[in-house]
Scaffold this active site. Structure first.
Site, PDB file in Angstrom:
ATOM      1  N   TRP A  53      15.014 -24.674  41.271  1.00  0.00           N
ATOM      2  CA  TRP A  53      15.920 -23.584  41.650  1.00  0.00           C
ATOM      3  C   TRP A  53      16.770 -23.363  40.412  1.00  0.00           C
ATOM      4  CZ3 TRP A  53      21.255 -22.910  42.109  1.00  0.00           C
ATOM      5  CH2 TRP A  53      21.675 -21.781  42.828  1.00  0.00           C
ATOM      6  N   GLU A  85      28.101 -15.670  61.201  1.00  0.00           N
ATOM      7  CA  GLU A  85      26.768 -16.268  61.075  1.00  0.00           C
ATOM      8  C   GLU A  85      25.684 -15.187  61.201  1.00  0.00           C
ATOM      9  OE1 GLU A  85      25.337 -18.767  60.051  1.00  0.00           O
ATOM     10  OE2 GLU A  85      23.443 -18.991  61.112  1.00  0.00           O
ATOM     11  N   LYS A 131      17.178 -24.420  50.414  1.00  0.00           N
ATOM     12  CA  LYS A 131      17.670 -24.984  51.661  1.00  0.00           C
ATOM     13  C   LYS A 131      18.735 -26.040  51.419  1.00  0.00           C
ATOM     14  CE  LYS A 131      16.530 -25.978  56.200  1.00  0.00           C
ATOM     15  NZ  LYS A 131      17.411 -24.876  56.637  1.00  0.00           N
ATOM     16  N   HIS A 185      42.194  -3.359  59.751  1.00  0.00           N
ATOM     17  CA  HIS A 185      42.869  -3.560  58.459  1.00  0.00           C
ATOM     18  C   HIS A 185      41.931  -3.342  57.279  1.00  0.00           C
ATOM     19  CE1 HIS A 185      46.387  -4.894  60.558  1.00  0.00           C
ATOM     20  NE2 HIS A 185      45.660  -5.758  61.236  1.00  0.00           N
ATOM     21  N   CYS A 208      17.098 -28.943  42.687  1.00  0.00           N
ATOM     22  CA  CYS A 208      15.683 -28.953  42.407  1.00  0.00           C
ATOM     23  C   CYS A 208      15.182 -30.200  43.096  1.00  0.00           C
ATOM     24  CB  CYS A 208      15.414 -29.088  40.910  1.00  0.00           C
ATOM     25  SG  CYS A 208      16.163 -27.770  39.934  1.00  0.00           S
ATOM     26  N   ASN A 257      17.172 -32.978  38.267  1.00  0.00           N
ATOM     27  CA  ASN A 257      17.866 -32.250  39.339  1.00  0.00           C
ATOM     28  C   ASN A 257      19.356 -32.404  39.071  1.00  0.00           C
ATOM     29  OD1 ASN A 257      18.674 -33.326  42.696  1.00  0.00           O
ATOM     30  ND2 ASN A 257      18.960 -31.327  41.816  1.00  0.00           N
ATOM     31  N   GLY A 258      20.062 -31.276  38.923  1.00  0.00           N
ATOM     32  CA  GLY A 258      21.499 -31.347  38.662  1.00  0.00           C
ATOM     33  C   GLY A 258      21.870 -30.421  37.518  1.00  0.00           C
ATOM     34  N   ARG A 315      14.123 -27.484  48.256  1.00  0.00           N
ATOM     35  CA  ARG A 315      15.161 -27.609  47.228  1.00  0.00           C
ATOM     36  C   ARG A 315      15.066 -26.537  46.154  1.00  0.00           C
ATOM     37  NH1 ARG A 315      17.519 -32.584  45.850  1.00  0.00           N
ATOM     38  NH2 ARG A 315      17.766 -33.787  47.723  1.00  0.00           N
ATOM     39  N   GLU A 342      20.819 -13.118  54.240  1.00  0.00           N
ATOM     40  CA  GLU A 342      19.932 -14.123  53.638  1.00  0.00           C
ATOM     41  C   GLU A 342      18.478 -13.688  53.643  1.00  0.00           C
ATOM     42  OE1 GLU A 342      21.337 -18.650  54.424  1.00  0.00           O
ATOM     43  OE2 GLU A 342      20.997 -17.483  56.228  1.00  0.00           O
ATOM     44  N   LYS A 391      22.971 -14.474  58.345  1.00  0.00           N
ATOM     45  CA  LYS A 391      21.515 -14.528  58.582  1.00  0.00           C
ATOM     46  C   LYS A 391      20.854 -13.257  58.074  1.00  0.00           C
ATOM     47  CE  LYS A 391      20.658 -17.750  59.154  1.00  0.00           C
ATOM     48  NZ  LYS A 391      21.542 -18.888  59.255  1.00  0.00           N
TER      49      LYS A 391
HETATM   50  C1  G6P Z   1      22.193 -23.524  51.872  1.00  0.00           C
HETATM   51  C2  G6P Z   1      21.253 -23.125  52.986  1.00  0.00           C
HETATM   52  C3  G6P Z   1      22.058 -22.786  54.244  1.00  0.00           C
HETATM   53  C4  G6P Z   1      22.948 -23.962  54.613  1.00  0.00           C
HETATM   54  C5  G6P Z   1      23.845 -24.377  53.459  1.00  0.00           C
HETATM   55  C6  G6P Z   1      24.556 -25.683  53.743  1.00  0.00           C
HETATM   56  O1  G6P Z   1      22.942 -22.419  51.476  1.00  0.00           O
HETATM   57  O2  G6P Z   1      20.468 -22.011  52.599  1.00  0.00           O
HETATM   58  O3  G6P Z   1      21.174 -22.512  55.311  1.00  0.00           O
HETATM   59  O4  G6P Z   1      23.733 -23.596  55.708  1.00  0.00           O
HETATM   60  O5  G6P Z   1      23.065 -24.579  52.284  1.00  0.00           O
HETATM   61  O6  G6P Z   1      23.603 -26.697  53.824  1.00  0.00           O
HETATM   62  P1  G6P Z   1      23.804 -28.054  54.601  1.00  0.00           P
HETATM   63  O7  G6P Z   1      22.531 -28.816  54.413  1.00  0.00           O
HETATM   64  O8  G6P Z   1      24.982 -28.741  53.962  1.00  0.00           O
HETATM   65  O9  G6P Z   1      24.067 -27.730  56.027  1.00  0.00           O
END
Ligand code: G6P
Length: 607
Positions: free
Chosen positions: A74, A479, A602, A502, A2, A98-99, A27, A486, A483
């Site tokens: 969050w 990746e 994020k 497999h 958060c 936050n935490g 956050r 997400e 994407k």
């Molecule tokens: C979250 C974000 C991702 C990111 C990951 C790691 O899940 O949504 O986009 O890759 O955290 O974050 P960082 O800041 O450690 O790269």
């Protein structure tokens, strides 16, 4: 995770809090709230959903005062409802957190037995009641907080206000970051320097277990033993300018298009294009005596690390171990003497990665962090900081941070290889040449945007999507799938192309699009065979390759994207772009919230 902010100042505080919360939305964005001490009483405004809802609420139901705290949430404990939104209060104490308070259930039972009533499903509310119970026993706000902190297990950054006190704000941290900002007759608390940037450039970061007694005149800081301590006040370079979307409909698209420029900025800091060499910062270890490199990260940053493993093993000739942070930190692994541990993180704050960093440090590893935020916790705790020059990344789905991470990691592999003598000068020059061409080639990739937008219609219809690749194409497949999941909420899986037989091959039919990431490299023929296996079972392949690859196989695929012919070393950096665009356009067709997808944040500052 958060975001939290606190302001004790001279001006009306509500608009400043809302502005600060805007910078904290990365956050979490499932609810938000503010609390002000207005006429010595606690006044709260909280709203479910995005920050705009809170903004509308404070416009229709304003609250006046010069001391306040704010929170963007969050959800961890308790649904994202208004009742569970912070700030939490019992009328005497109000706070944002936050935490995660891990022993909240035990504390809640104890407090309930003493007659405290709980109104929320959160872990945070116990902190309110604990502080209040100590105040009821005659302790000052400061002593009540100090006693409360000793009873909490878990991670927290807190900002706390008290009814009847418009001259006092208390901040505390353990596990989650908290900065104290120094103004002129005004003082601030915030989860990061970005939050406080428009208010002040003078910041000190609280250390583990610290708490701060903040008044308009300044802050007294105490450590977990209640000893008064000094924490250095630094001038932050973080800009207070709010980042806009320009002419782009979404931050994510803007950030995808920024990639050629930010890759160039990143290279400029580390690669000399004239003599085609890499200049790494001074290493805190002897590169000829590295026993092992351990890479740890989460999410997209983890996939950057996976690509780096191939590069480092090949060019540096050192064993490389890689793991996701949430697993690594609990594996109880012995790390070897002479080992180097590399932590990759856009934010530099991801709780699991930070905890893994601390574990590796305890085990005597030399710590390198690769971050996009140079003032982040990880950067502050590392022996060597490598920096991506991606600039602020606002879209929750990482794009430009990923490709700039890859850019730096490629340079790291070249730099270490050259210092260890495991690659020749000619190889170094050739790889540097390939890297200097990447920004231009990235522009060539962006030309395929329209075609990818067309192909996205097919993806948007699918229930499941597979991404396949080999070698450094494998993490790009992972990746690509991440994407898509997400931001479009379509189920997708990335697989090593050779592993498909497999298991995932059982999924193949004409309804499952299969995206094949296949530059013409030494593994091309093998990937091509796996693609044939898909086609033989009626699968529809979207084939991403270069001219030579498409000449060989293009007519077999349902669709092709022809990417530039480049040295295979840099191919993963470029092949990341079409998978980003495909996910982006699919999400747009599905009408999802591209920049703030549901349930995500994020920066993940909880375990
Ligand atoms: C979250 C974000 C991702 C990111 C990951 C790691 O899940 O949504 O986009 O890759 O955290 O974050 P960082 O800041 O450690 O790269």
């Amino acid at each position: 995770m958060c975001g939290i902010i606190g302001i004790i100042g001279k001006a009306e505080v509500t608009p400043l809090l809302i502005d600060g919360l805007r910078r904290l939305e990365y956050r979490g964005y499932d609810s938000a709230g503010v609390a002000i001490i207005s006429d010595k009483k606690i006044a709260r405004r909280r709203a479910e959903g995005k920050l705009n809802n809170l903004q509308k609420l404070v416009e229709t139901d304003p609250v006046s005062g010069t001391i306040g705290i704010g929170h963007t949430r969050w959800a961890t404990h308790g649904a994202p409802t208004e009742a569970n939104a912070h700030p939490h209060s019992d009328g005497k104490v109000v706070l944002v957190h936050n935490g995660i308070i891990e022993n909240y259930q035990d504390l809640r039972k104890e407090l309930a037995a003493e007659g405290h009533n709980f109104e929320t499903e959160t872990d945070t509310e116990v902190v309110v009641h604990l502080v209040s119970s100590f105040i009821d026993k005659g302790l000052s706000p400061r002593d009540a907080v100090a006693q409360t902190l000793k009873k909490l297990h878990g991670a927290f950054a807190l900002a706390i206000l008290f009814s009847g006190h418009d001259e006092l704000m208390i901040g505390a941290r353990r596990g989650s970051p908290l900065a104290v900002g120094y103004g002129d007759g005004e003082m601030y608390l915030g989860s990061d320097a970005l939050t406080l940037a428009p208010l002040t450039q003078r910041i000190s970061y609280l250390e583990e277990g610290d708490y701060a007694i903040v008044t308009r005149e300044g802050a007294e800081i105490y450590d977990s033993d209640d000893q008064s301590v000094e924490r250095e006040i630094k001038l932050t370079a973080t800009s207070g300018a709010m980042i806009g979307k320009g002419n782009y409909p979404h931050f994510m698209l803007k950030e995808i298009y920024e990639q050629p420029a930010v890759m160039g900025d990143t290279l400029q800091a580390i690669l000399n294009p004239w003599n085609r060499t890499v200049t790494l910062p001074d290493l805190p270890f002897d590169p000829t005596h590295i026993s092992r490199i351990t890479i740890v990260a989460c999410g997209t940053s983890f996939y950057a690390g996976m690509v780096a493993r191939y590069w480092l093993e090949k060019l540096v000739r050192v064993p490389v171990d890689i793991d996701i942070a949430s697993e690594f930190r609990y594996r109880d692994v012995d790390l070897p003497a002479g080992g180097v541990a590399l932590f990759i993180s856009q934010s530099g704050e991801t709780a699991d990665t930070l905890a893994a960093l601390r574990f590796a440090k305890q085990q005597g590893q030399k710590i390198i962090s690769l971050v996009n935020v140079p003032e982040s916790s990880m950067a502050r705790e590392s022996d060597l900081i490598l920096q991506t020059k991606a600039g602020p990344e606002i879209g929750v789905a990482s794009t430009k941070a990923f490709t700039t991470q890859l850019t730096v990691l490629a340079c790291l592999a070249i730099g270490l290889g050259s210092q260890r003598g495991s690659i020749t000068k000619e190889t170094v020059a050739g790889l540097c040449q390939a890297l200097t061409e990447v920004p231009t080639r990235a522009n060539d990739v962006l030309v395929h945007d329209e075609r990818l937008a067309e192909l996205a219609h097919e993806i948007a219809e699918a229930r499941d999507v597979l991404y396949l690749g080999r070698g450094t194409g494998y993490p790009i497949a992972l990746e690509g799938a991440l994407k898509l999941k997400e931001i479009s909420y379509i189920h997708a899986e990335g697989y090593a192309a050779g592993e498909m037989k497999h298991g995932p091959i059982a999924l193949i039919d004409e309804t499952v699009p299969v995206i094949v990431v296949a530059p013409s490299d030494e593994l091309f023929e093998k990937t091509a065979s796996n693609m044939q296996e898909v086609i033989a079972r009626g699968g529809r392949v979207i084939f991403m390759s270069d001219k030579a690859g498409i000449e060989k196989l293009g007519n077999m695929a349902a669709a092709t994207i022809e990417l530039p012919t480049v040295d295979p070393f840099v191919a993963p950096i470029l092949y990341a772009i079409p998978v980003q665009l495909l996910a982006y356009h699919t999400a747009c067709i599905k009408g999802t919230d591209v920049d703030q997808p549901r349930n995500l944040a994020k920066s993940v500052t909880v375990e």
